[in-house]
Write an enzyme that holds these catalytic residues in place. Structure first.
Site, mmCIF file in Angstrom:
data_model
loop_
_atom_site.group_PDB
_atom_site.id
_atom_site.type_symbol
_atom_site.label_atom_id
_atom_site.label_comp_id
_atom_site.label_asym_id
_atom_site.label_seq_id
_atom_site.Cartn_x
_atom_site.Cartn_y
_atom_site.Cartn_z
ATOM 1 N N GLY A 88 0.685 -1.081 0.043
ATOM 2 C CA GLY A 88 0.112 -0.072 0.041
ATOM 3 C C GLY A 88 0.748 1.240 0.080
ATOM 4 O O GLY A 88 -0.085 2.465 0.147
ATOM 5 N N GLU B 185 4.194 -6.116 1.597
ATOM 6 C CA GLU B 185 4.031 -6.630 0.233
ATOM 7 C C GLU B 185 3.649 -5.454 -0.650
ATOM 8 O O GLU B 185 2.636 -5.167 -1.267
ATOM 9 C CB GLU B 185 2.492 -7.209 0.227
ATOM 10 C CG GLU B 185 2.745 -8.776 1.163
ATOM 11 C CD GLU B 185 1.255 -9.149 1.712
ATOM 12 O OE1 GLU B 185 1.174 -10.240 1.816
ATOM 13 O OE2 GLU B 185 0.275 -8.534 1.425
ATOM 14 N N PRO B 186 4.994 -4.869 -1.224
ATOM 15 C CA PRO B 186 4.706 -3.606 -2.159
ATOM 16 C C PRO B 186 4.624 -3.916 -3.347
ATOM 17 O O PRO B 186 5.326 -5.086 -3.825
ATOM 18 C CB PRO B 186 6.029 -2.885 -1.711
ATOM 19 C CG PRO B 186 7.014 -3.903 -1.617
ATOM 20 C CD PRO B 186 6.325 -5.206 -0.640
ATOM 21 N N GLY B 187 3.303 -3.557 -4.202
ATOM 22 C CA GLY B 187 3.215 -3.670 -5.425
ATOM 23 C C GLY B 187 3.769 -2.450 -6.227
ATOM 24 O O GLY B 187 4.841 -2.494 -6.685
ATOM 25 N N ARG B 188 2.624 -1.601 -6.072
ATOM 26 C CA ARG B 188 2.925 -0.249 -6.711
ATOM 27 C C ARG B 188 4.195 0.361 -6.484
ATOM 28 O O ARG B 188 4.629 1.038 -7.504
ATOM 29 C CB ARG B 188 1.654 0.841 -6.256
ATOM 30 C CG ARG B 188 1.618 1.948 -7.031
ATOM 31 C CD ARG B 188 0.640 2.939 -6.184
ATOM 32 N NE ARG B 188 -0.562 2.391 -5.760
ATOM 33 C CZ ARG B 188 -1.806 2.338 -6.342
ATOM 34 N NH1 ARG B 188 -2.205 2.759 -7.505
ATOM 35 N NH2 ARG B 188 -2.757 1.538 -5.570
ATOM 36 N N CYS C 3 -15.594 4.000 -26.999
ATOM 37 C CA CYS C 3 -17.141 4.547 -27.211
ATOM 38 C C CYS C 3 -17.426 4.824 -25.832
ATOM 39 O O CYS C 3 -18.671 4.341 -25.340
ATOM 40 C CB CYS C 3 -18.144 3.779 -28.089
ATOM 41 S SG CYS C 3 -17.142 3.584 -29.546
ATOM 42 N N GLU C 4 -16.956 5.879 -25.091
ATOM 43 C CA GLU C 4 -17.476 6.275 -23.788
ATOM 44 C C GLU C 4 -16.607 7.748 -23.472
ATOM 45 O O GLU C 4 -15.615 7.766 -23.553
ATOM 46 C CB GLU C 4 -16.940 5.229 -22.941
ATOM 47 C CG GLU C 4 -17.458 5.069 -21.579
ATOM 48 C CD GLU C 4 -17.729 3.997 -20.842
ATOM 49 O OE1 GLU C 4 -17.878 2.904 -21.440
ATOM 50 O OE2 GLU C 4 -17.582 3.991 -19.609
ATOM 51 N N TYR D 153 -1.036 -1.657 -12.076
ATOM 52 C CA TYR D 153 -2.443 -1.560 -12.086
ATOM 53 C C TYR D 153 -2.972 -0.889 -13.583
ATOM 54 O O TYR D 153 -3.878 -0.478 -13.525
ATOM 55 C CB TYR D 153 -3.150 -0.971 -11.015
ATOM 56 C CG TYR D 153 -2.740 -1.732 -9.699
ATOM 57 C CD1 TYR D 153 -3.136 -3.011 -9.527
ATOM 58 C CD2 TYR D 153 -1.830 -0.889 -8.711
ATOM 59 C CE1 TYR D 153 -2.808 -3.436 -8.078
ATOM 60 C CE2 TYR D 153 -1.566 -1.521 -7.648
ATOM 61 C CZ TYR D 153 -1.956 -2.940 -7.251
ATOM 62 O OH TYR D 153 -1.754 -3.467 -5.986
HETATM 63 N N1 LLP Z 1 -0.950 -7.119 -0.131
HETATM 64 C C1 LLP Z 1 -2.381 -7.117 -0.355
HETATM 65 C C2 LLP Z 1 -3.025 -8.259 0.530
HETATM 66 C C3 LLP Z 1 -2.992 -6.499 -1.097
HETATM 67 O O1 LLP Z 1 -4.522 -6.529 -1.309
HETATM 68 C C4 LLP Z 1 -2.356 -5.417 -2.177
HETATM 69 C C5 LLP Z 1 -3.536 -4.588 -2.874
HETATM 70 C C6 LLP Z 1 -1.125 -5.460 -2.043
HETATM 71 C C7 LLP Z 1 -0.444 -6.120 -1.102
HETATM 72 C C8 LLP Z 1 -0.214 -4.190 -2.819
HETATM 73 O O2 LLP Z 1 -0.585 -3.108 -2.839
HETATM 74 P P1 LLP Z 1 0.136 -1.876 -3.213
HETATM 75 O O3 LLP Z 1 1.552 -1.873 -2.679
HETATM 76 O O4 LLP Z 1 0.359 -2.204 -4.656
HETATM 77 O O5 LLP Z 1 -0.602 -0.628 -3.103
HETATM 78 N N2 LLP Z 1 -6.254 -1.539 -8.359
HETATM 79 C C9 LLP Z 1 -5.802 -0.520 -7.512
HETATM 80 C C10 LLP Z 1 -5.110 -0.867 -6.482
HETATM 81 C C11 LLP Z 1 -5.692 -2.026 -5.606
HETATM 82 C C12 LLP Z 1 -4.825 -2.628 -4.440
HETATM 83 C C13 LLP Z 1 -5.432 -3.952 -4.005
HETATM 84 N N3 LLP Z 1 -4.699 -4.719 -3.201
HETATM 85 C C14 LLP Z 1 -5.093 0.680 -8.053
HETATM 86 O O6 LLP Z 1 -5.041 0.564 -9.209
HETATM 87 O O7 LLP Z 1 -4.958 1.818 -7.394
#
Ligand code: LLP
Length: 463
Positions: A278, A320-323, A391-392, A421
């Site tokens: 997050g 758990e960093p993704g973004r 088309c939106e 994402y």
């Molecule tokens: N761990 C868990 C359990 C999660 O549900 C998530 C994201 C992450 C880690 C990774 O979060 P991050 O570090 O990437 O923020 N589609 C949305 C974001 C949805 C996130 C869902 N869970 C967007 O485009 O902003």
């Protein structure tokens, strides 16, 4: 302003006022290092380059729209997270942000673990060569088939999300003659997004087992009783695109409180605590994300302090960093098509992609920036809205941005910070083909996810 946009849910999609653009930047050709991948710059002719290759050459080779990932930047960010957390903690990259076999290999080589949340992500993780014991399997509604495959392949942990799942995973593990390592995801009553967080008695959402009402304690009681499960820790994820650490502080306080109650009731000190992902990134120059070492230090201090107060041994922390890893490493390159000046309003600049390659603007009112990439320009700034070809009318990529007034069809424009994402949430709306992902590094470019073709579309359509 993007900090007031809610990145993770449409229910907050109305928070941005109309016309929330700031003044035009002093230099339209400048590329703010906050939002662009590390190796991005302009060459002597003013053309944007990444990994030593210019976007005109890249567009000729790979077409547009396309996502270009700066591999060196991805690896550097993964490494920065890994080294910030050190040997006593684990970093699980959240595959939902963007996952491909090449990315799995980079993560493996950089010493990260991987969080997956579906059978498809698990298959990609395994196909990319991530050792199963370094994979965590998530999800609020895992199927029997997914659970079976996860256990059979030997995933390091399954994060249990409900009472039913505790029993289901235990049963499947036992029937396979296994004892599965698990964590329980709890809902700590904190919801954090960007700069705000809300702490309430309970949360009105689908994930996890609420701490409130003793539900999490009951889940722990049940999990500890089942032979098929080895309960190793408690998991909490409070939101996405967060800048403010106070939400994590409250979450850690409550999770450690549960660990203390577990010790008092069962005489067991669970060895792990996962604080989820997050952490926010910059989408525009207004955002100020924290560096991984600051985050690691802050989280480490919070957990140690809380554990000391509860007289618990400090558990192994994971995140758990993704973004925060993949988001800033990529940009989307588009070709400009039609240009429509609307007198007194703004100029609509249509590109050859749109909400099918970036749904975040339409879905979350997310903010992005944009730059003319195929050349530099001295023209006046022109208030623009970058829109797609769908088309939106909500098909907006960049709601408000300044582009040079001499912008013309055929120019290439690039939208930075689209690594997370965007491809992973891409769709085929209007039967538009999903763009490729191209990794660029040291003067070499390589397709890691190829462009979809009409043949791909028709292959699914069995007639
Ligand atoms: N761990 C868990 C359990 C999660 O549900 C998530 C994201 C992450 C880690 C990774 O979060 P991050 O570090 O990437 O923020 N589609 C949305 C974001 C949805 C996130 C869902 N869970 C967007 O485009 O902003």
């Amino acid at each position: 302003m993007s900090r007031s946009a809610h990145p993770a849910g449409p229910r907050h999609a109305d928070v941005l006022p109309e016309g929330h653009y700031s003044a035009p930047p002093a230099d339209l050709n400048a590329l703010d290092a906050k939002v662009w991948a590390q190796t991005v710059g302009r060459d002597d002719d003013g053309v944007v380059t990444v990994g030593g290759l210019d976007v005109k050459t890249l567009a000729e080779r790979f077409g547009t729209p396309a996502y270009f990932v700066d591999e060196a930047d991805f690896r550097a960010r993964a490494r920065a997270w890994r080294s910030a957390f050190g040997a006593d903690a684990d970093v699980f990259y959240a595959g939902k942000a963007f996952l491909s076999r090449a990315v799995v290999r980079w993560l493996h080589e950089e010493g990260l673990n991987l969080d997956v949340c579906s059978g498809g992500e698990l298959a990609t993780a395994l196909a990319g060569g991530m050792p199963a014991e370094r994979i965590a399997f998530h999800g609020n509604n895992k199927s029997t088939e997914e659970i079976t495959r996860a256990i059979e392949s030997g995933v390091g942990r399954i994060v249990l999300d409900s009472f039913q799942e505790i029993v289901r995973v235990a049963h499947i593990a036992e029937s396979l003659g296994r004892r599965q390592r698990v964590q329980i995801r709890v809902t700590v009553g904190v919801e954090a997004h960007t700069h705000e967080f809300i702490a309430t008695a309970h949360e009105d959402q689908k994930f996890g087992v609420p701490l409130a009402g003793g539900q999490a304690a009951e889940a722990v009681r049940r999990a500890l009783r089942l032979d098929g499960l080895e309960l190793v820790g408690i998991h909490s994820h409070i939101g996405s695109q967060i800048f403010d650490m106070s939400g994590f502080e409250v979450a850690a306080h409550r999770v450690v409180g549960l660990l203390r109650d577990i010790r008092d009731e069962h005489g067991v000190e669970l060895p792990e605590i996962d604080l989820g992902g997050g952490l926010g990134i910059a989408y525009t120059g207004d955002d100020d994300p924290r560096e991984p070492h600051e985050i690691a230090k802050a989280l480490g201090e919070i957990v140690s302090r809380e554990c000391e107060a509860a007289r618990l041994r400090t558990p192994r922390i994971s995140v758990e960093p993704g973004r925060a890893i993949v988001g800033p490493t990529a940009f989307t390159l588009y070709e400009v098509g039609t240009i429509k000046p609307l007198d007194g309003l703004r100029t609509y600049v249509s590109v050859d992609g749109g909400m099918s390659d970036n749904i975040r603007t339409a879905l979350y009112d997310a903010e992005y920036s944009v730059a003319l990439a195929s050349r530099a320009s001295d023209a006046e700034p022109m208030l623009s809205r970058v829109v797609g070809k769908h088309c939106e009318s909500g098909d907006i990529v960049v709601r408000d941005a300044f582009l040079p007034a001499d912008l013309a069809p055929g120019d290439l424009i690039a939208v930075p910070a689209t690594g997370a994402y965007c491809r992973s949430m891409a769709s085929n709306y209007n039967h538009v083909l999903r763009p490729p992902v191209v990794a660029v590094s040291d003067g070499e470019a390589r397709v890691i996810v190829r462009r979809e073709t009409e043949e791909d579309l028709l292959r699914l359509d069995v007639g």
